[in-house]
Scaffold this motif. Structure first.
Motif, PDB file in Angstrom:
ATOM      1  N   ASN A  30     -15.555  -5.983  -0.667  1.00 18.22           N
ATOM      2  CA  ASN A  30     -16.952  -5.057  -1.269  1.00 18.22           C
ATOM      3  C   ASN A  30     -16.572  -5.560  -2.916  1.00 18.22           C
ATOM      4  O   ASN A  30     -17.434  -5.511  -3.741  1.00 18.22           O
ATOM      5  CB  ASN A  30     -16.638  -4.252  -1.613  1.00 18.22           C
ATOM      6  CG  ASN A  30     -16.280  -3.230   0.018  1.00 18.22           C
ATOM      7  OD1 ASN A  30     -17.440  -3.609   0.148  1.00 18.22           O
ATOM      8  ND2 ASN A  30     -15.384  -3.227   0.441  1.00 18.22           N
ATOM      9  N   GLN A  31     -15.758  -7.547  -3.161  1.00 11.56           N
ATOM     10  CA  GLN A  31     -15.834  -7.299  -4.651  1.00 11.56           C
ATOM     11  C   GLN A  31     -16.193  -8.836  -5.406  1.00 11.56           C
ATOM     12  O   GLN A  31     -16.448  -9.364  -5.958  1.00 11.56           O
ATOM     13  CB  GLN A  31     -14.525  -7.224  -5.586  1.00 11.56           C
ATOM     14  CG  GLN A  31     -14.540  -5.009  -5.167  1.00 11.56           C
ATOM     15  CD  GLN A  31     -12.877  -4.907  -5.921  1.00 11.56           C
ATOM     16  OE1 GLN A  31     -12.480  -5.733  -6.493  1.00 11.56           O
ATOM     17  NE2 GLN A  31     -12.062  -4.087  -5.825  1.00 11.56           N
TER      18      GLN A  31
ATOM     19  N   ASN B  68     -28.217  -7.666  -2.226  1.00  9.68           N
ATOM     20  CA  ASN B  68     -27.617  -6.720  -2.986  1.00  9.68           C
ATOM     21  C   ASN B  68     -27.509  -7.720  -4.486  1.00  9.68           C
ATOM     22  O   ASN B  68     -27.284  -8.706  -4.991  1.00  9.68           O
ATOM     23  CB  ASN B  68     -26.676  -6.268  -2.245  1.00  9.68           C
ATOM     24  CG  ASN B  68     -26.681  -4.359  -2.531  1.00  9.68           C
ATOM     25  OD1 ASN B  68     -26.644  -4.088  -3.723  1.00  9.68           O
ATOM     26  ND2 ASN B  68     -26.286  -3.688  -1.750  1.00  9.68           N
ATOM     27  N   GLU B  69     -26.564  -6.553  -5.568  1.00  4.95           N
ATOM     28  CA  GLU B  69     -25.972  -7.136  -6.524  1.00  4.95           C
ATOM     29  C   GLU B  69     -25.048  -8.089  -5.619  1.00  4.95           C
ATOM     30  O   GLU B  69     -23.875  -7.739  -5.791  1.00  4.95           O
ATOM     31  CB  GLU B  69     -25.899  -5.926  -7.151  1.00  4.95           C
ATOM     32  CG  GLU B  69     -25.252  -6.047  -8.629  1.00  4.95           C
ATOM     33  CD  GLU B  69     -26.207  -6.505  -9.586  1.00  4.95           C
ATOM     34  OE1 GLU B  69     -25.850  -7.403 -10.784  1.00  4.95           O
ATOM     35  OE2 GLU B  69     -26.910  -6.239  -9.611  1.00  4.95           O
ATOM     36  N   GLY B  70     -25.564  -9.184  -6.639  1.00  6.02           N
ATOM     37  CA  GLY B  70     -23.993 -10.419  -6.346  1.00  6.02           C
ATOM     38  C   GLY B  70     -23.561 -10.572  -4.623  1.00  6.02           C
ATOM     39  O   GLY B  70     -23.028 -11.774  -4.465  1.00  6.02           O
TER      40      GLY B  70
ATOM     41  N   SER C  11     -21.913  -4.624   0.056  1.00  7.60           N
ATOM     42  CA  SER C  11     -22.479  -3.307  -0.820  1.00  7.60           C
ATOM     43  C   SER C  11     -22.675  -3.939  -1.875  1.00  7.60           C
ATOM     44  O   SER C  11     -22.582  -5.188  -2.513  1.00  7.60           O
ATOM     45  CB  SER C  11     -21.136  -2.443  -1.033  1.00  7.60           C
ATOM     46  OG  SER C  11     -20.056  -3.375  -1.233  1.00  7.60           O
ATOM     47  N   PRO C  12     -23.229  -3.337  -2.942  1.00  9.77           N
ATOM     48  CA  PRO C  12     -23.285  -4.113  -4.895  1.00  9.77           C
ATOM     49  C   PRO C  12     -22.034  -4.752  -5.473  1.00  9.77           C
ATOM     50  O   PRO C  12     -20.892  -3.326  -5.046  1.00  9.77           O
ATOM     51  CB  PRO C  12     -24.450  -3.227  -5.516  1.00  9.77           C
ATOM     52  CG  PRO C  12     -24.986  -2.051  -4.542  1.00  9.77           C
ATOM     53  CD  PRO C  12     -24.293  -2.276  -3.497  1.00  9.77           C
ATOM     54  N   ARG C  13     -21.791  -5.284  -6.197  1.00  5.58           N
ATOM     55  CA  ARG C  13     -20.303  -5.707  -6.562  1.00  5.58           C
ATOM     56  C   ARG C  13     -21.082  -5.629  -8.985  1.00  5.58           C
ATOM     57  O   ARG C  13     -22.129  -5.940  -8.731  1.00  5.58           O
ATOM     58  CB  ARG C  13     -20.022  -6.503  -6.473  1.00  5.58           C
ATOM     59  CG  ARG C  13     -20.953  -7.921  -6.185  1.00  5.58           C
ATOM     60  CD  ARG C  13     -20.392  -8.639  -4.427  1.00  5.58           C
ATOM     61  NE  ARG C  13     -20.168  -7.588  -2.780  1.00  5.58           N
ATOM     62  CZ  ARG C  13     -19.769  -7.150  -2.287  1.00  5.58           C
ATOM     63  NH1 ARG C  13     -18.871  -8.090  -1.902  1.00  5.58           N
ATOM     64  NH2 ARG C  13     -19.841  -6.920  -1.399  1.00  5.58           N
ATOM     65  N   GLU C  14     -19.993  -4.971  -9.245  1.00  7.85           N
ATOM     66  CA  GLU C  14     -20.575  -5.944 -10.458  1.00  7.85           C
ATOM     67  C   GLU C  14     -20.054  -7.012 -10.736  1.00  7.85           C
ATOM     68  O   GLU C  14     -18.769  -8.122 -10.378  1.00  7.85           O
ATOM     69  CB  GLU C  14     -19.092  -4.922 -11.355  1.00  7.85           C
ATOM     70  CG  GLU C  14     -18.973  -4.968 -12.214  1.00  7.85           C
ATOM     71  CD  GLU C  14     -17.796  -4.272 -12.840  1.00  7.85           C
ATOM     72  OE1 GLU C  14     -18.083  -4.515 -14.352  1.00  7.85           O
ATOM     73  OE2 GLU C  14     -16.866  -3.609 -12.799  1.00  7.85           O
ATOM     74  N   ILE C  15     -20.799  -8.386 -10.817  1.00 13.12           N
ATOM     75  CA  ILE C  15     -20.938  -9.180 -11.838  1.00 13.12           C
ATOM     76  C   ILE C  15     -20.491  -9.209 -13.366  1.00 13.12           C
ATOM     77  O   ILE C  15     -21.494  -9.147 -14.009  1.00 13.12           O
ATOM     78  CB  ILE C  15     -22.304  -9.700 -11.271  1.00 13.12           C
ATOM     79  CG1 ILE C  15     -22.883  -9.598  -9.853  1.00 13.12           C
ATOM     80  CG2 ILE C  15     -21.864 -11.667 -11.405  1.00 13.12           C
ATOM     81  CD1 ILE C  15     -21.723  -9.845  -9.280  1.00 13.12           C
ATOM     82  N   VAL C  16     -19.344  -9.962 -13.396  1.00 11.23           N
ATOM     83  CA  VAL C  16     -18.409  -9.974 -14.888  1.00 11.23           C
ATOM     84  C   VAL C  16     -19.342 -11.813 -15.081  1.00 11.23           C
ATOM     85  O   VAL C  16     -18.388 -12.574 -13.859  1.00 11.23           O
ATOM     86  CB  VAL C  16     -17.379 -10.063 -14.867  1.00 11.23           C
ATOM     87  CG1 VAL C  16     -16.707 -10.487 -16.356  1.00 11.23           C
ATOM     88  CG2 VAL C  16     -17.021  -8.193 -14.493  1.00 11.23           C
TER      89      VAL C  16
ATOM     90  N   LYS D 163     -18.077 -12.096  -5.467  1.00  7.48           N
ATOM     91  CA  LYS D 163     -19.408 -12.669  -5.124  1.00  7.48           C
ATOM     92  C   LYS D 163     -20.370 -13.639  -4.061  1.00  7.48           C
ATOM     93  O   LYS D 163     -19.200 -14.545  -3.525  1.00  7.48           O
ATOM     94  CB  LYS D 163     -19.187 -13.336  -6.614  1.00  7.48           C
ATOM     95  CG  LYS D 163     -21.147 -14.699  -6.840  1.00  7.48           C
ATOM     96  CD  LYS D 163     -21.649 -13.236  -7.101  1.00  7.48           C
ATOM     97  CE  LYS D 163     -22.957 -14.449  -7.526  1.00  7.48           C
ATOM     98  NZ  LYS D 163     -23.933 -14.838  -5.982  1.00  7.48           N
TER      99      LYS D 163
END
Length: 420
Positions: free
Chosen positions: A194-195, A6-8, A221-226, A197
């Motif tokens: 959930n957050q 998933n994302e991250g 779950s997908p997580r926002e990657i900064v 990486k």
């Protein structure tokens, strides 16, 4: 092979027939932050102890022994700007068992249980487990104070770094632990799941397709990657910070911290490894030979690099009266390195010892995974051992001198006996 679940969230399968075991490591990473370091250390303690299905340490140990004596552990560490929460599981490969047990699937199910069904209910961790593990962590913090070599290293770290997040040990602090409750920690745990990486590594003689479908069931779950750099760079010193502290001790500790501007796997990294080996990393090094052996000024004297923060530290155990002599002779050894006063023979010996360390680390799946993870953190190319060795062999005397000249003293910490 790397698969994005998933994302991250990435799964890295590292097939090899070299080991009779299978090593699984899950790495959760977040920005290094004073507010969360202690929470993460406490979570490592809690998750290693029990879960909903295995509510006691005995039940958890029994589950591991049913998997032919699997070993399981959690831990926290930091690299530069990153704090890492790790879970590892070491399993026997079922291919070497006469029975038809599916140990790998059992192991993956066990990890899923530990992660997603911790010993918690109604939004808080189990009170008694929380209380016990909090006491254990307090005992651990106290033991850091009692181990004077560790204490001196941590005190030097506080002096060296301007950034409060860098000053704190990767295991957090007693003060921050006081503020935690079973509910606040459970809330933070949901955040971590959930957050953060996530990188999952699985190394052994396995079928890649089977592994992928097993870990897809974790449903992260997908997580926002900064995009952020894992490197932390401290400014070069304008003046040296010195601090002396008195305690009831016999052997004094004198530790020095330097900026190096050398970072993991950047161009000067390999020359820095050779420099450190020559300066204080090995028994034939200048610090060992001159400070400890020849002048008998120290019980021990060694140097180590932190290439995620561009730093080097020197640790010594000394008689308190000799601190000025020790500081002088350490400075002299650095000048010698900067002037190129070291032999080709010493360089060759250092390179051989560095290569031996690398070859030995290949026998340990955990070490191999840690090396790959560090490279991925820096977005570096994954190197084979042979490529790594070639880069060490190529290091020239000029490159070593260049690194030596980048080393600048930034802070010293002297822990000495109380005046009688």
């Amino acid at each position: 092979m790397s698969i994005q679940l998933n994302e991250g969230v990435h799964l890295h399968v590292l097939p090899t027939k070299k080991y009779k075991t299978i090593r699984i490591m899950m790495k959760f990473r977040a920005p290094l932050n004073k507010e969360t370091i202690t929470k993460r250390a406490m979570l490592a303690n809690l998750l290693e102890t029990n879960s909903k299905k295995y509510p006691t340490q005995t039940a958890l140990r029994s589950a591991l022994s049913n998997m032919y004596g699997a070993s399981f552990g959690t831990g926290v560490s930091k690299k530069g700007n990153t704090h890492i929460f790790s879970i590892s599981l070491n399993l026997v490969n079922e291919k070497y068992l006469s029975k038809g047990d599916n140990v790998l699937q059992d192991g993956i199910d066990f990890l899923k249980e530990i992660l997603f069904q911790p010993n918690a209910e109604n939004g808080h961790f189990h009170e008694q487990t929380f209380k016990r593990e909090k006491e254990n962590l307090v005992d651990y913090y106290d033991s850091l104070f009692d181990d004077k070599q560790t204490y001196a290293s941590l005190a030097l770290q506080e002096l060296l770094f301007e950034d409060v997040n860098q000053q704190i040990p990767s295991v957090g602090s007693k003060e921050d632990l006081e503020e935690l409750s079973p509910t606040s920690l459970y809330d933070y745990y949901q955040e971590l799941l959930n957050q953060d990486k996530i990188d999952i590594y699985l190394m052994g003689d396995v079928d890649e397709g089977e592994i992928q479908s097993a870990f897809e069931q974790f449903n992260f779950s997908p997580r926002e990657i900064v995009p952020t750099s894992s490197f932390y760079a401290e400014k070069e010193p304008n003046e040296v910070k010195n601090k002396t502290e008195e305690q009831d001790i016999i052997q004094a500790k004198f530790n020095l911290g330097y900026t190096t501007s050398v970072f993991y796997h950047e161009a000067s990294y390999y020359a820095a490894q050779v420099f450190n080996g020559l300066f204080g990393g090995f028994p034939h090094s200048k610090l060992f030979m001159n400070v400890r052996e020849k002048e008998s000024l120290a019980y021990y004297a060694s140097s180590s690099l932190d290439t995620f923060r561009g730093m080097m530290t020197v640790q010594t155990g000394i008689d308190k009266q000799k601190v000025d002599q020790v500081q002088e002779i350490i400075a002299l050894q650095l000048k010698e390195m900067q002037a190129g006063n070291f032999t080709e023979e010493a360089v060759s010996q250092t390179k051989e010892m560095l290569k031996n360390q690398l070859f030995q680390s290949e026998d340990n799946p955990g070490s191999v995974i840690e090396r790959i993870y560090a490279l991925q953190l820096t977005k570096g190319k994954i190197l084979t051992i042979d490529e790594w060795v070639k880069r060490i062999e190529k290091v020239t005397k000029e490159e070593i001198i260049e690194v030596a000249n980048q080393v600048k003293l930034k802070a010293t910490f002297f822990l000495t006996a109380e005046a009688k």
